[in-house]
Design an enzyme around this catalytic site. Structure first.
Site, mmCIF file in Angstrom:
data_model
loop_
_atom_site.group_PDB
_atom_site.id
_atom_site.type_symbol
_atom_site.label_atom_id
_atom_site.label_comp_id
_atom_site.label_asym_id
_atom_site.label_seq_id
_atom_site.Cartn_x
_atom_site.Cartn_y
_atom_site.Cartn_z
ATOM 1 N N THR A 103 -63.974 -31.526 -17.049
ATOM 2 C CA THR A 103 -63.881 -30.949 -18.385
ATOM 3 C C THR A 103 -64.689 -29.681 -18.281
ATOM 4 O O THR A 103 -65.513 -29.566 -17.377
ATOM 5 C CB THR A 103 -64.519 -31.922 -19.400
ATOM 6 O OG1 THR A 103 -63.575 -32.924 -19.735
ATOM 7 C CG2 THR A 103 -64.993 -31.258 -20.672
ATOM 8 N N ARG A 131 -53.465 -40.494 -25.519
ATOM 9 C CA ARG A 131 -54.917 -40.752 -25.461
ATOM 10 C C ARG A 131 -55.727 -39.533 -25.915
ATOM 11 O O ARG A 131 -55.434 -38.403 -25.563
ATOM 12 C CB ARG A 131 -55.298 -41.096 -24.029
ATOM 13 C CG ARG A 131 -56.789 -41.383 -23.819
ATOM 14 C CD ARG A 131 -57.441 -40.311 -22.987
ATOM 15 N NE ARG A 131 -58.791 -40.678 -22.568
ATOM 16 C CZ ARG A 131 -59.686 -39.790 -22.124
ATOM 17 N NH1 ARG A 131 -59.370 -38.520 -22.028
ATOM 18 N NH2 ARG A 131 -60.894 -40.174 -21.782
ATOM 19 N N GLY A 163 -59.705 -38.185 -25.881
ATOM 20 C CA GLY A 163 -61.011 -38.461 -25.282
ATOM 21 C C GLY A 163 -62.137 -38.017 -26.194
ATOM 22 O O GLY A 163 -61.951 -37.796 -27.397
ATOM 23 N N ASP A 164 -63.318 -37.855 -25.605
ATOM 24 C CA ASP A 164 -64.496 -37.470 -26.399
ATOM 25 C C ASP A 164 -64.565 -35.972 -26.688
ATOM 26 O O ASP A 164 -65.206 -35.568 -27.662
ATOM 27 C CB ASP A 164 -65.770 -37.849 -25.640
ATOM 28 C CG ASP A 164 -65.834 -37.112 -24.307
ATOM 29 O OD1 ASP A 164 -64.907 -37.288 -23.482
ATOM 30 O OD2 ASP A 164 -66.775 -36.331 -24.086
ATOM 31 N N THR A 192 -69.621 -34.158 -20.727
ATOM 32 C CA THR A 192 -68.511 -34.410 -19.808
ATOM 33 C C THR A 192 -68.716 -35.800 -19.234
ATOM 34 O O THR A 192 -69.835 -36.310 -19.221
ATOM 35 C CB THR A 192 -68.476 -33.364 -18.686
ATOM 36 O OG1 THR A 192 -67.566 -33.807 -17.660
ATOM 37 C CG2 THR A 192 -69.836 -33.108 -18.057
ATOM 38 N N GLY A 193 -67.625 -36.411 -18.770
ATOM 39 C CA GLY A 193 -67.747 -37.767 -18.217
ATOM 40 C C GLY A 193 -66.603 -38.623 -18.714
ATOM 41 O O GLY A 193 -65.555 -38.093 -19.093
ATOM 42 N N THR A 194 -66.815 -39.907 -18.727
ATOM 43 C CA THR A 194 -65.747 -40.815 -19.160
ATOM 44 C C THR A 194 -65.719 -40.870 -20.685
ATOM 45 O O THR A 194 -66.636 -41.411 -21.314
ATOM 46 C CB THR A 194 -65.994 -42.234 -18.594
ATOM 47 O OG1 THR A 194 -66.202 -42.099 -17.197
ATOM 48 C CG2 THR A 194 -64.807 -43.142 -18.846
ATOM 49 N N GLY A 195 -64.668 -40.314 -21.249
ATOM 50 C CA GLY A 195 -64.573 -40.194 -22.705
ATOM 51 C C GLY A 195 -64.758 -41.511 -23.425
ATOM 52 O O GLY A 195 -65.419 -41.587 -24.471
HETATM 53 N N1 ASP Z 1 -64.700 -36.350 -21.009
HETATM 54 C C1 ASP Z 1 -63.368 -36.047 -20.531
HETATM 55 C C2 ASP Z 1 -62.405 -37.035 -21.090
HETATM 56 O O1 ASP Z 1 -62.695 -38.218 -21.108
HETATM 57 C C3 ASP Z 1 -63.267 -36.028 -19.043
HETATM 58 C C4 ASP Z 1 -64.444 -35.420 -18.306
HETATM 59 O O2 ASP Z 1 -65.318 -34.833 -18.877
HETATM 60 O O3 ASP Z 1 -64.507 -35.549 -17.071
HETATM 61 O O4 ASP Z 1 -61.327 -36.646 -21.473
#
Ligand code: ASP
Length: 326
Positions: A186, A213, A215-216, A236-239
């Site tokens: 992201t 879907r 995300g965050d 950033t990361g797993t939404g």
């Molecule tokens: N946060 C983003 C999402 O889940 C992905 C990411 O930041 O790597 O869409």
């Protein structure tokens, strides 16, 4: 002295956190890209400082557009593929001086989702629009905001297709645990300019995601937040995990009600509340204190500020290195 303070700035960007180690060839490409982008941002900020209208939101949009246009990052050009081999993009932007918000999801035809989010921030009385309604709304502002429409395959790259194919072979699309390890990324930017903060985040989401879907990243209080009273933040990361733990909202609460500093609050979320390998955060306060932290293997990141006009800082893994700005 007064003039110096008036022209203070601090810009921090990220190009996503990651849980897989990145090979040396790619590290070199990413370092070159981060260096080029932070230099452009520094040049852009310093050449506009004499303009009293110039704002932290301008800087966020400019920086995120550079990241969206670079195919190395999972936002704009180079976005990951959905399970239907399409691209569905999302972004948000927030002005910490007045708490105005622009957020957008399910975009398929705008080159720069962050600019679409900015149109919503400035032109809509709603905060968050999705899909064709967002695309139709911003069509009235194409020229004013220099918006560009593109075919959906403009966002495609060979590398992202390979990632989708690998994932399809492994048939792990529906498995959340497996989703964790998949290619994502992201981009985001937080800015303090003359004591005003703003934040923005833009993403293609996660490889093989259900096209519906969200995300965050477009969710205010999860992937993005900005308030002059506390800080500007982009995650950033797993939404799915960031939403579960309230992401930026949790950091703001720690600062506001727990009197924690920005760094304490970010570390509290990342290292005591969230599971490992789930998130990275960039943040800045109106004083220009900033942070770039992550609980994963690394996070692509860079910063520059008026405190050092000769050097910016870039980082991928733990080590951060100065790069010259002159
Ligand atoms: N946060 C983003 C999402 O889940 C992905 C990411 O930041 O790597 O869409």
């Amino acid at each position: 002295m007064a003039n110096l303070l008036e022209n203070s700035f601090c810009v921090v960007i990220h190009g996503g956190s990651f849980v897989y180690l990145v090979g040396q060839e790619r590290v070199t490409l990413l370092e070159e890209s981060l260096t080029r982008i932070i230099r452009s941002i520094h040049q852009y900020v310093t050449s506009n400082l004499s303009n009293p209208e110039f704002s932290s939101v301008d800087v966020v949009e400019y920086a995120v557009k550079l990241l969206e246009d670079d195919p190395l990052y999972n936002a704009g050009k180079g976005s990951v593929f959905t399970s239907e081999q399409t691209h569905v993009l999302e972004a948000s932007i927030m002005d910490g001086s007045n708490l105005q918000i622009g957020a957008v999801s399910q975009l398929e035809h705008y080159k720069n989702p962050i600019s679409v989010a900015r149109v919503i921030l400035e032109q809509s009385h709603h905060n968050y629009l999705v899909g064709k309604y967002a695309e139709n709304f911003v069509e009235n502002f194409m020229e004013k905001y220099h918006l560009e429409q593109v075919e959906n395959n403009y966002f495609s790259t060979e590398r992202r297709l390979e990632q989708l194919n690998v994932q399809r072979e492994e048939q792990i699309i529906a498995n959340l645990e497996a989703l964790e390890g998949m290619k994502k990324g992201t981009v985001g930017c937080v800015v303090m300019l003359r004591g005003q903060v703003a934040a923005g985040t833009s993403t293609g989401g996660m490889t093989g995601k259900n096209p519906g879907r969200i995300g965050d990243s477009p969710i205010i209080g999860a992937g993005t937040y900005a308030n002059n009273q506390t800080a500007a933040l982009s995650l950033t990361g797993t939404g799915e995990e960031i939403m579960r733990y309230l992401g930026s909202g949790d950091i703001i609460s720690r600062m506001k009600y727990g009197q924690q500093t920005l760094t304490q609050a970010v570390e509290g979320l990342l290292f005591t509340t969230m599971p490992p390998d789930t998130a990275g955060v960039i943040g800045v306060t109106i004083q220009g204190d900033y942070t770039m932290r992550y609980n994963s293997k690394g996070m692509l990141r860079a910063m520059c500020s008026s405190k050092d006009m000769n050097h910016a800082i870039i980082g991928i893994y733990e080590e951060e290195q100065p790069v010259s700005l002159v």
